[in-house]
Scaffold this motif. Structure first.
Motif, PDB file in Angstrom:
ATOM      1  N   ASN A  45     -23.888  12.375 167.919  1.00 55.03           N
ATOM      2  CA  ASN A  45     -23.592  12.975 169.218  1.00 55.03           C
ATOM      3  C   ASN A  45     -23.771  11.981 170.364  1.00 55.03           C
ATOM      4  OD1 ASN A  45     -22.960  15.438 168.107  1.00 55.03           O
ATOM      5  ND2 ASN A  45     -24.972  16.354 168.470  1.00 55.03           N
ATOM      6  N   GLN A  46     -24.781  11.142 170.269  1.00 58.62           N
ATOM      7  CA  GLN A  46     -25.038  10.199 171.349  1.00 58.62           C
ATOM      8  C   GLN A  46     -23.898   9.187 171.482  1.00 58.62           C
ATOM      9  OE1 GLN A  46     -28.898   8.389 171.184  1.00 58.62           O
ATOM     10  NE2 GLN A  46     -28.467   6.917 172.812  1.00 58.62           N
ATOM     11  N   GLU A  47     -23.412   8.662 170.364  1.00 57.86           N
ATOM     12  CA  GLU A  47     -22.315   7.698 170.411  1.00 57.86           C
ATOM     13  C   GLU A  47     -21.027   8.365 170.875  1.00 57.86           C
ATOM     14  OE1 GLU A  47     -20.256   4.218 170.361  1.00 57.86           O
ATOM     15  OE2 GLU A  47     -22.426   4.540 170.212  1.00 57.86           O
ATOM     16  N   ILE A  48     -20.780   9.592 170.415  1.00 60.41           N
ATOM     17  CA  ILE A  48     -19.586  10.325 170.845  1.00 60.41           C
ATOM     18  C   ILE A  48     -19.645  10.593 172.346  1.00 60.41           C
ATOM     19  CG2 ILE A  48     -18.333  12.502 170.642  1.00 60.41           C
ATOM     20  CD1 ILE A  48     -19.162  12.574 167.693  1.00 60.41           C
ATOM     21  N   ALA A  49     -20.813  10.983 172.823  1.00 56.69           N
ATOM     22  CA  ALA A  49     -20.980  11.233 174.258  1.00 56.69           C
ATOM     23  C   ALA A  49     -20.717   9.959 175.054  1.00 56.69           C
ATOM     24  CB  ALA A  49     -22.387  11.752 174.537  1.00 56.69           C
ATOM     25  N   LYS A  50     -21.186   8.841 174.550  1.00 54.51           N
ATOM     26  CA  LYS A  50     -20.976   7.559 175.228  1.00 54.51           C
ATOM     27  C   LYS A  50     -19.503   7.217 175.297  1.00 54.51           C
ATOM     28  CE  LYS A  50     -22.160   2.649 174.844  1.00 54.51           C
ATOM     29  NZ  LYS A  50     -22.908   1.632 174.041  1.00 54.51           N
ATOM     30  N   ARG A  51     -18.783   7.443 174.210  1.00 59.77           N
ATOM     31  CA  ARG A  51     -17.366   7.072 174.160  1.00 59.77           C
ATOM     32  C   ARG A  51     -16.471   8.017 174.955  1.00 59.77           C
ATOM     33  NH1 ARG A  51     -16.091   4.723 168.077  1.00 59.77           N
ATOM     34  NH2 ARG A  51     -17.956   3.414 167.917  1.00 59.77           N
ATOM     35  N   THR A  52     -16.839   9.279 175.016  1.00 57.32           N
ATOM     36  CA  THR A  52     -15.998  10.255 175.704  1.00 57.32           C
ATOM     37  C   THR A  52     -16.399  10.491 177.148  1.00 57.32           C
ATOM     38  OG1 THR A  52     -17.392  12.087 174.965  1.00 57.32           O
ATOM     39  CG2 THR A  52     -15.519  11.480 173.562  1.00 57.32           C
ATOM     40  N   GLY A  53     -17.650  10.177 177.469  1.00 54.30           N
ATOM     41  CA  GLY A  53     -18.158  10.487 178.803  1.00 54.30           C
ATOM     42  C   GLY A  53     -18.555  11.936 178.957  1.00 54.30           C
ATOM     43  N   LEU A  54     -18.593  12.673 177.860  1.00 52.64           N
ATOM     44  CA  LEU A  54     -18.986  14.082 177.901  1.00 52.64           C
ATOM     45  C   LEU A  54     -20.502  14.221 177.765  1.00 52.64           C
ATOM     46  CD1 LEU A  54     -16.279  15.555 175.478  1.00 52.64           C
ATOM     47  CD2 LEU A  54     -16.289  15.685 177.982  1.00 52.64           C
ATOM     48  N   PRO A  55     -21.090  15.254 178.358  1.00 49.87           N
ATOM     49  CA  PRO A  55     -22.528  15.491 178.189  1.00 49.87           C
ATOM     50  C   PRO A  55     -22.851  15.779 176.726  1.00 49.87           C
ATOM     51  CG  PRO A  55     -21.646  16.782 180.014  1.00 49.87           C
ATOM     52  CD  PRO A  55     -20.466  16.226 179.288  1.00 49.87           C
ATOM     53  N   LYS A  56     -24.025  15.393 176.281  1.00 48.31           N
ATOM     54  CA  LYS A  56     -24.405  15.588 174.884  1.00 48.31           C
ATOM     55  C   LYS A  56     -24.377  17.062 174.464  1.00 48.31           C
ATOM     56  CE  LYS A  56     -27.580  13.395 172.777  1.00 48.31           C
ATOM     57  NZ  LYS A  56     -28.887  12.814 172.376  1.00 48.31           N
ATOM     58  N   PRO A  57     -24.838  18.011 175.312  1.00 43.00           N
ATOM     59  CA  PRO A  57     -24.738  19.417 174.895  1.00 43.00           C
ATOM     60  C   PRO A  57     -23.285  19.857 174.662  1.00 43.00           C
ATOM     61  CG  PRO A  57     -26.286  19.178 176.710  1.00 43.00           C
ATOM     62  CD  PRO A  57     -25.588  17.864 176.589  1.00 43.00           C
ATOM     63  N   THR A  58     -22.375  19.344 175.490  1.00 38.75           N
ATOM     64  CA  THR A  58     -20.956  19.668 175.310  1.00 38.75           C
ATOM     65  C   THR A  58     -20.451  19.093 173.998  1.00 38.75           C
ATOM     66  OG1 THR A  58     -20.593  19.711 177.695  1.00 38.75           O
ATOM     67  CG2 THR A  58     -18.649  19.426 176.294  1.00 38.75           C
ATOM     68  N   VAL A  59     -20.809  17.834 173.733  1.00 39.17           N
ATOM     69  CA  VAL A  59     -20.413  17.193 172.481  1.00 39.17           C
ATOM     70  C   VAL A  59     -20.937  17.992 171.293  1.00 39.17           C
ATOM     71  CG1 VAL A  59     -20.745  15.163 171.018  1.00 39.17           C
ATOM     72  CG2 VAL A  59     -20.188  14.877 173.441  1.00 39.17           C
ATOM     73  N   SER A  60     -22.173  18.427 171.372  1.00 40.33           N
ATOM     74  CA  SER A  60     -22.779  19.181 170.272  1.00 40.33           C
ATOM     75  C   SER A  60     -22.003  20.456 169.978  1.00 40.33           C
ATOM     76  CB  SER A  60     -24.237  19.504 170.620  1.00 40.33           C
ATOM     77  OG  SER A  60     -24.846  20.241 169.580  1.00 40.33           O
ATOM     78  N   ARG A  61     -21.632  21.192 171.039  1.00 46.95           N
ATOM     79  CA  ARG A  61     -20.896  22.450 170.835  1.00 46.95           C
ATOM     80  C   ARG A  61     -19.508  22.192 170.263  1.00 46.95           C
ATOM     81  NH1 ARG A  61     -22.853  23.404 176.012  1.00 46.95           N
ATOM     82  NH2 ARG A  61     -20.747  23.208 176.887  1.00 46.95           N
ATOM     83  N   PHE A  62     -18.814  21.213 170.819  1.00 43.00           N
ATOM     84  CA  PHE A  62     -17.459  20.934 170.354  1.00 43.00           C
ATOM     85  C   PHE A  62     -17.473  20.376 168.933  1.00 43.00           C
ATOM     86  CE2 PHE A  62     -16.304  21.555 174.698  1.00 43.00           C
ATOM     87  CZ  PHE A  62     -14.956  21.864 174.682  1.00 43.00           C
ATOM     88  N   ALA A  63     -18.428  19.508 168.620  1.00 41.36           N
ATOM     89  CA  ALA A  63     -18.509  18.946 167.281  1.00 41.36           C
ATOM     90  C   ALA A  63     -18.793  20.042 166.253  1.00 41.36           C
ATOM     91  CB  ALA A  63     -19.587  17.870 167.220  1.00 41.36           C
ATOM     92  N   PHE A  64     -19.657  20.991 166.608  1.00 40.40           N
ATOM     93  CA  PHE A  64     -19.934  22.106 165.706  1.00 40.40           C
ATOM     94  C   PHE A  64     -18.669  22.917 165.458  1.00 40.40           C
ATOM     95  CE2 PHE A  64     -20.900  26.582 165.046  1.00 40.40           C
ATOM     96  CZ  PHE A  64     -21.726  26.527 163.936  1.00 40.40           C
ATOM     97  N   THR A  65     -17.920  23.196 166.530  1.00 38.74           N
ATOM     98  CA  THR A  65     -16.689  23.974 166.392  1.00 38.74           C
ATOM     99  C   THR A  65     -15.664  23.242 165.545  1.00 38.74           C
ATOM    100  OG1 THR A  65     -17.059  24.957 168.573  1.00 38.74           O
ATOM    101  CG2 THR A  65     -14.832  25.111 167.662  1.00 38.74           C
ATOM    102  N   LEU A  66     -15.496  21.940 165.797  1.00 35.05           N
ATOM    103  CA  LEU A  66     -14.516  21.151 165.043  1.00 35.05           C
ATOM    104  C   LEU A  66     -14.907  21.052 163.569  1.00 35.05           C
ATOM    105  CD1 LEU A  66     -13.894  18.324 167.655  1.00 35.05           C
ATOM    106  CD2 LEU A  66     -12.195  19.978 166.854  1.00 35.05           C
ATOM    107  N   SER A  67     -16.196  20.966 163.291  1.00 36.75           N
ATOM    108  CA  SER A  67     -16.627  20.919 161.892  1.00 36.75           C
ATOM    109  C   SER A  67     -16.431  22.277 161.221  1.00 36.75           C
ATOM    110  CB  SER A  67     -18.084  20.470 161.795  1.00 36.75           C
ATOM    111  OG  SER A  67     -18.946  21.391 162.450  1.00 36.75           O
ATOM    112  N   SER A  68     -16.614  23.358 161.969  1.00 41.32           N
ATOM    113  CA  SER A  68     -16.377  24.693 161.416  1.00 41.32           C
ATOM    114  C   SER A  68     -14.919  24.894 161.041  1.00 41.32           C
ATOM    115  CB  SER A  68     -16.792  25.766 162.430  1.00 41.32           C
ATOM    116  OG  SER A  68     -18.171  25.683 162.736  1.00 41.32           O
ATOM    117  N   LEU A  69     -14.012  24.225 161.779  1.00 43.03           N
ATOM    118  CA  LEU A  69     -12.573  24.339 161.529  1.00 43.03           C
ATOM    119  C   LEU A  69     -12.060  23.307 160.527  1.00 43.03           C
ATOM    120  CD1 LEU A  69     -11.373  24.917 165.208  1.00 43.03           C
ATOM    121  CD2 LEU A  69     -11.561  26.626 163.393  1.00 43.03           C
ATOM    122  N   GLY A  70     -12.922  22.395 160.109  1.00 48.85           N
ATOM    123  CA  GLY A  70     -12.523  21.419 159.107  1.00 48.85           C
ATOM    124  C   GLY A  70     -11.996  20.106 159.650  1.00 48.85           C
ATOM    125  N   TYR A  71     -12.034  19.928 160.985  1.00 50.66           N
ATOM    126  CA  TYR A  71     -11.529  18.683 161.567  1.00 50.66           C
ATOM    127  C   TYR A  71     -12.626  17.613 161.665  1.00 50.66           C
ATOM    128  CZ  TYR A  71      -7.472  21.491 162.623  1.00 50.66           C
ATOM    129  OH  TYR A  71      -6.378  22.293 162.496  1.00 50.66           O
TER     130      TYR A  71
END
Length: 272
Positions: A45-71
């Motif tokens: 999450n920390q590296e993704i947040a760094k690369r996207t400029g998104l807050p870590k809590p946002t990254v955490s929620r989106f990453a959870f959703t994307l993993s739930s969908l198989g992406y």
């Protein structure tokens, strides 16, 4: 009430995040998926947040959703995310269901064999180019690029060809965007090469990258603009400098690359 009018010219402006139909949540999700470069497996999450400029809590929620969908796929052992099989399904559907590729592949392979080079098809991917297809024609000197990899705009023949096809006002906008992403000391040389490539395209119908991206490789590129002006792709021909001399590029390989582009365009009627 109808939908807001959409521009028919995809070159008219960059992504408009303020457009009433632009869904920022979708954009953020895809920004996370695009963090995974070729050869990278796990990201946290920390590296993704760094690369996207998104807050870590946002990254955490989106990453959870994307993993739930198989992406994305979460590894408890690594405590990181990797791309999931859903991305592969989308990519395979694109490659297998694209009439353009079925038409272009044999022509690209024929030209690659004739020129003893790599012939590639690419499309703009933000401020870089993504390789869509590669045909290798020299078993002793192969370009180490595969489908899905991204290369720079400013120093490659693929990227320069796409930039050269833009209307002047959009070309200037793209230059400004590239400048903001470039090291200040390197920009004058890169800008001069991009402007020069536009002039080469006007003179020859194709543009050059003579050792600018790889000192051992000379390349030419030619853009292909769709009939409805909603998309621009580019073909290039890249090979060792002992074979790809400037004279041969101008007199032989360049015109053949233009002919390949024209054949593909006519076969697809500019719909791709």
């Amino acid at each position: 009430m109808g939908n807001p009018r959409r521009s028919n010219d995809a070159f008219s402006k960059a992504v408009d995040a303020e457009h009433p139909q632009f869904v920022s949540a979708v954009a953020r999700a895809f920004a996370i998926l695009r963090c995974f470069e070729h050869g990278e497996h796990y990201l946290g999450n920390q590296e993704i947040a760094k690369r996207t400029g998104l807050p870590k809590p946002t990254v955490s929620r989106f990453a959870f959703t994307l993993s739930s969908l198989g992406y994305l796929r979460y590894s408890p052992e690594q405590e990181n995310y990797a791309l999931g099989t859903g991305v592969l399904v989308l990519g395979r559907a694109f490659l297998k269901g694209n009439d353009l590729l079925s038409i272009a592949r044999p022509l690209m392979q024929e030209l690659a064999k004739y020129t003893q080079s790599a012939v590639m098809l690419g499309a703009a991917d933000g401020l870089r180019m993504v390789v869509i297809e590669v045909a290798q024609g020299d078993p002793t000197f192969q370009m180490k690029l595969e489908t899905g990899e991204r290369v720079p705009h400013g120093s490659t023949a693929l990227g320069r060809a796409v930039l050269a096809a833009r209307p002047l006002e959009v070309f200037d906008e793209r230059l400004a965007e590239l400048e903001r992403e470039c090291e200040p000391a390197a920009w004058p040389k890169i800008r001069a090469s991009i402007v020069g490539a536009r002039q080469e395209y006007e003179s020859y119908g194709f543009c050059f990258s003579l050792g600018d991206w790889n000192p051992d490789v000379y390349a030419i590129g030619v853009p292909m603009l769709s009939a409805d002006r909603t998309r621009v792709l580019a073909f290039n021909c890249s090979g060792r400098i002992s074979i790809m001399t400037r004279e041969k590029l101008i007199q032989d390989f360049g015109p053949k690359l233009v002919a390949l582009r024209n054949t593909v365009y006519e076969a697809t009627e500019g719909r791709f």
